[in-house]
Design an enzyme around this catalytic site. Structure first.
Site, PDB file in Angstrom:
ATOM      1  N   LYS A   1       0.837  -1.198   0.000  1.00 15.31           N
ATOM      2  CA  LYS A   1       0.000   0.000   0.000  1.00 15.31           C
ATOM      3  C   LYS A   1       0.876   1.253   0.000  1.00 15.31           C
ATOM      4  CE  LYS A   1      -3.968  -1.728   2.648  1.00 15.31           C
ATOM      5  NZ  LYS A   1      -4.993  -1.562   1.626  1.00 15.31           N
TER       6      LYS A   1
ATOM      7  N   ARG B   1     -10.186 -11.404   2.288  1.00 17.92           N
ATOM      8  CA  ARG B   1     -11.074 -12.461   1.774  1.00 17.92           C
ATOM      9  C   ARG B   1     -10.426 -13.842   1.910  1.00 17.92           C
ATOM     10  NH1 ARG B   1     -11.333  -9.548  -3.952  1.00 17.92           N
ATOM     11  NH2 ARG B   1     -11.000  -7.809  -2.544  1.00 17.92           N
TER      12      ARG B   1
HETATM   13  N1  BES Z   1      -8.034  -3.510   4.271  1.00 17.10           N
HETATM   14  C1  BES Z   1      -8.190  -3.188   2.917  1.00 17.10           C
HETATM   15  C2  BES Z   1      -9.478  -2.424   2.604  1.00 17.10           C
HETATM   16  C3  BES Z   1      -9.613  -1.066   3.226  1.00 17.10           C
HETATM   17  C4  BES Z   1      -9.266   0.064   2.512  1.00 17.10           C
HETATM   18  C5  BES Z   1     -10.121  -0.917   4.495  1.00 17.10           C
HETATM   19  C6  BES Z   1      -9.408   1.311   3.072  1.00 17.10           C
HETATM   20  C7  BES Z   1     -10.276   0.334   5.065  1.00 17.10           C
HETATM   21  C8  BES Z   1      -9.915   1.454   4.356  1.00 17.10           C
HETATM   22  C9  BES Z   1      -8.211  -4.453   2.060  1.00 17.10           C
HETATM   23  O1  BES Z   1      -7.457  -5.495   2.550  1.00 17.10           O
HETATM   24  C10 BES Z   1      -7.666  -4.091   0.704  1.00 17.10           C
HETATM   25  O2  BES Z   1      -6.573  -3.623   0.655  1.00 17.10           O
HETATM   26  N2  BES Z   1      -8.451  -4.289  -0.335  1.00 17.10           N
HETATM   27  C11 BES Z   1      -8.027  -3.975  -1.655  1.00 17.10           C
HETATM   28  C12 BES Z   1      -8.568  -5.037  -2.578  1.00 17.10           C
HETATM   29  C13 BES Z   1      -8.037  -4.926  -3.983  1.00 17.10           C
HETATM   30  C14 BES Z   1      -6.568  -5.193  -4.012  1.00 17.10           C
HETATM   31  C15 BES Z   1      -8.782  -5.907  -4.846  1.00 17.10           C
HETATM   32  C16 BES Z   1      -8.590  -2.601  -2.023  1.00 17.10           C
HETATM   33  O3  BES Z   1      -9.701  -2.279  -1.620  1.00 17.10           O
HETATM   34  O4  BES Z   1      -7.885  -1.858  -2.697  1.00 17.10           O
HETATM   35 ZN    ZN Z   2      -5.421  -5.406   1.994  1.00 20.12          ZN
END
Ligand code: BES
Ligand code: ZN
Ligand code: ZN
Length: 475
Positions: free
Chosen positions: A255, A329
């Site tokens: 991230k 997931r």
């Molecule tokens: N924990 C994050 C989602 C999230 C984002 C929670 C912002 C709270 C605030 C999750 O694990 C994630 O990173 N999801 C990705 C999925 C994508 C790579 C398909 C996302 O939402 O970008």
């Molecule tokens: Zn994530």
């Protein structure tokens, strides 16, 4: 803050519905006439004498728009204001609202006041919330009913505060072992059976998807199962499953810094189910409820899982990892499968900070839902409305299921077919692991953690859906 019954208190709170005629109060007539105070929803006007005694008018807006949420917001606002004014006691009575149930109205007012006492200030040298407002007096006819309402509000707020504190805790002090200990410490004294499985046991259970996410971390993953038996005569069990990433760096699909700095909140789903179970057990609700959390960290090191890996899962299905940041997931896949196969849950609600796309779709006000069972979702939404915690359904059309198909594994962990619909595809990915069990998935990525305060919800962890879950189990 201690709640008593009867007419007393240094500051008398008077609730004012906009437009009603017989206020029987000269000061109020004057304020309204001069438009100094307009009785708008959650508007306050405080008048205090030299001895710190006086009156506070709380506006409720027009009667037709009156809601429990307005009471919560109003009482939160006046609670904060009276604290700043160093008021030690207050008294109020609730008019006989046609629109609102008396029990729920007293509960909402109490909740609002209790919300005003919360701050996550353990790391501040000077504490934020000063311990004023020691006594609250509620003047009601049916004291027994009011007492029950206040007790229930207190129990639910304790669950909310537990959830908030767990989420707000920083990642050096919140890793799987600590989360597991928190579950034990808070729930076992209430008669909840808490079982914690470590690395070896999780391996033995075949939770390869969950373990893949955890490999890059030095903290041992913990699989936490919390069982509350409120109804020995029933064999029905409802399961609450919470995402428990105590930190999500994204892994090798790293991230950016600005998205990572609040990722200690990626265990908000687990905090919500732990907080809710505490409230449920304390209130002694007559249902069997089990909460399940697969807790781990998503970090990077030489052994961490990588984009392109094809991993197994407890269900036997293989998953192509196209993005290590779509980790929630994977952990939930095994947690849900376990809940269906080992715990044999009759209904499942899962809560997860699963996708940034939920924030794009609904912002920080509304939780996104996906379900395989309209009836169960209707019950959840009903409970959430009473709680003032909005939920909105997203489509579960089966054509979306092709979006995470993979040529090399049984499925991919991201959308391989198109852009967008991230919350839907993540939800439908999870559906693979619940078989036919009635299930509702709540994506709380937008609602669990706020970048600035909103009404009675503070900046940081909100604790939303502790109340929804409590109401659902109570119903
Ligand atoms: N924990 C994050 C989602 C999230 C984002 C929670 C912002 C709270 C605030 C999750 O694990 C994630 O990173 N999801 C990705 C999925 C994508 C790579 C398909 C996302 O939402 O970008
Ligand atoms: Zn994530
Ligand atoms: Zn995550």
């Amino acid at each position: 803050m201690k709640f008593n019954f009867g007419k007393s208190g240094d500051i008398q709170v008077k609730l004012v519905v906009k437009g009603s005629k017989d206020y029987e109060n000269k000061m109020l007539d004057y304020l309204l006439d001069k438009e100094i105070f307009e009785a708008k929803a959650a508007e306050t006007y405080l008048s205090m004498d030299e001895e710190g005694k006086g009156i506070l008018f709380l506006g409720l807006g027009e009667e037709k728009d009156l809601s429990l949420e307005i009471l919560r917001k109003g009482f939160h606002k006046l609670g904060s204001e009276l604290r700043s004014a160093k008021v030690e006691s207050l008294g109020f009575s609730l008019p006989d609202f046609d629109k609102l149930d008396e029990f729920e109205a007293i509960k909402a007012a109490t909740e609002g006041l209790l919300h005003s006492t919360y701050a996550f200030d353990k790391y501040l040298s000077e504490k934020k919330v000063k311990p004023t407002i020691e006594e609250v007096f509620i003047d009601v006819e049916d004291e027994a009913l009011a007492k029950k309402a206040v007790e229930e509000a207190e129990i639910v707020m304790e669950g909310i505060i537990l959830a908030r504190d767990l989420v707000n805790e920083r990642p050096m002090n919140m890793y799987p072992q600590i989360l597991a200990d928190a579950a034990k410490d808070n729930l076992e004294p209430l008669g909840v059976e808490v079982t914690i499985y470590g690395q070896d046991e999780i391996e033995d259970m075949g939770m390869e998807a969950f373990l893949s996410v955890s490999i890059g971390s030095d903290s041992e993953p913990k699989f936490i199962v919390m069982e509350y038996k409120g109804d020995e005569d029933s064999d029905e069990t409802i399961a609450l499953v919470g995402k428990g990433l105590t930190f999500d760096s994204g892994g090798y699909s790293l991230k950016p810094s600005a998205s990572m700095d609040t990722m200690f909140s990626d265990m908000a789903g687990s905090a919500t189910v732990i907080g809710a179970l505490q409230s449920i057990a304390k209130a002694g609700l007559k249902k069997n409820v089990v909460a399940v959390v697969a807790a781990c960290e998503n970090l990077i090191d030489g052994s961490a899982y990588k984009p392109g890996d094809i991993i197994g899962s407890m269900s036997g299905k293989t998953i192509e990892v196209l993005n290590t940041d779509a980790e929630g997931r994977l952990t939930l896949a095994d947690a849900l499968w376990y809940t269906v196969k080992e715990l044999k849950a009759d209904k499942i609600i899962d809560l997860a900070t699963l996708t940034g796309a939920a924030i794009v779709a609904l912002g920080d006000l509304t939780t996104a839902a996906i379900t395989n069972n309209d009836e169960l979702l209707a019950e959840v939404i009903e409970a959430s409305k009473l709680a003032g915690e909005p939920i909105w359904e997203l489509p579960n059309f089966s054509d979306y299921k092709e979006y995470f198909s993979s040529d090399f594994a049984d499925m991919a962990n991201t959308n391989t077919k198109s852009k967008g619909a991230g919350t839907v595809t993540a939800g439908l990915f999870l559906e693979n692991f619940v078989e036919d069990t009635p299930w509702v998935h709540l994506d709380i990525a937008g609602t669990a953690y706020l970048s600035s305060h909103k009404g009675y919800l503070p900046k940081g962890a909100t604790g939303v859906h502790v109340k929804t879950l409590f109401n659902l189990i109570k119903a």
